[in-house]
Design a protein around this motif. Structure first.
Motif, mmCIF file in Angstrom:
data_model
loop_
_atom_site.group_PDB
_atom_site.id
_atom_site.type_symbol
_atom_site.label_atom_id
_atom_site.label_comp_id
_atom_site.label_asym_id
_atom_site.label_seq_id
_atom_site.Cartn_x
_atom_site.Cartn_y
_atom_site.Cartn_z
ATOM 1 N N ILE A 14 11.343 0.024 4.044
ATOM 2 C CA ILE A 14 10.368 1.119 3.984
ATOM 3 C C ILE A 14 9.130 0.639 3.239
ATOM 4 O O ILE A 14 9.134 -0.432 2.644
ATOM 5 N N THR A 15 8.083 1.461 3.223
ATOM 6 C CA THR A 15 6.905 1.163 2.415
ATOM 7 C C THR A 15 6.962 1.979 1.128
ATOM 8 O O THR A 15 7.601 3.036 1.075
ATOM 9 N N ALA A 16 6.283 1.480 0.105
ATOM 10 C CA ALA A 16 6.241 2.167 -1.185
ATOM 11 C C ALA A 16 5.725 3.587 -0.997
ATOM 12 O O ALA A 16 4.818 3.829 -0.203
ATOM 13 N N GLY A 17 6.319 4.528 -1.707
ATOM 14 C CA GLY A 17 5.952 5.928 -1.607
ATOM 15 C C GLY A 17 6.813 6.711 -0.634
ATOM 16 O O GLY A 17 6.646 7.916 -0.486
ATOM 17 N N SER A 60 2.584 -0.655 0.226
ATOM 18 C CA SER A 60 1.867 0.254 1.120
ATOM 19 C C SER A 60 0.480 -0.317 1.363
ATOM 20 O O SER A 60 -0.163 -0.836 0.447
ATOM 21 N N THR A 61 0.005 -0.217 2.605
ATOM 22 C CA THR A 61 -1.334 -0.724 2.909
ATOM 23 C C THR A 61 -2.396 0.141 2.286
ATOM 24 O O THR A 61 -3.471 -0.310 1.970
ATOM 25 N N GLY A 62 -2.110 1.438 2.141
ATOM 26 C CA GLY A 62 -3.019 2.343 1.464
ATOM 27 C C GLY A 62 -4.288 2.677 2.216
ATOM 28 O O GLY A 62 -5.021 3.553 1.830
ATOM 29 N N GLY A 63 -4.541 1.980 3.289
ATOM 30 C CA GLY A 63 -5.781 2.223 4.044
ATOM 31 C C GLY A 63 -5.498 2.919 5.358
ATOM 32 O O GLY A 63 -4.360 3.050 5.788
#
Length: 115
Positions: free
Chosen positions: A42-45, A109-112
């Protein structure tokens, strides 16, 4: 011979249907004294939810020194959720049945927003 081939195909399709239900989701089933899938990336968050589908109670507990997460005993159809905020690999197990193990791999997480 033909019936054997059909039996094998049926068994494979049943296995795929069972495990495909959890592919691409943030869900982990507890069934037949195992975590399905055994490893989830999974991704962070992301919040992961475990659901006990066995008749016996089970728990979900972090194996690490920090003891980040630990559920109470989950009865049939009970759920436990935890949000993973930090990238890393998190091994976990059932405290009632220590042979039951799983792993959550958390990527950054890419965050974008993709264009």
């Amino acid at each position: 011979m033909k019936s054997t081939v059909y039996a094998v195909l049926f068994a494979i399709s049943a296995w795929l249907a069972t495990n495909a239900a959890y592919a691409g989701t943030n869900q982990v089933a507890i069934k037949n004294f195992a975590f399905v899938p055994a490893t989830l990336t999974i991704t962070a968050g992301t919040t992961v939810t475990w659901t006990n589908t066995d008749e016996d109670p089970h728990t979900v507990a972090d194996r690490g020194d920090a003891h980040l997460f630990r559920s109470a005993a989950l009865d049939t159809n009970d759920k436990y959720s935890y949000t993973f905020t930090t990238p890393g690999s998190y091994a976990y197990f059932c405290t009632l049945h220590p042979h039951m193990v799983g792993k959550i791999i958390v990527t950054a997480s890419t965050g974008g927003v993709q264009k």
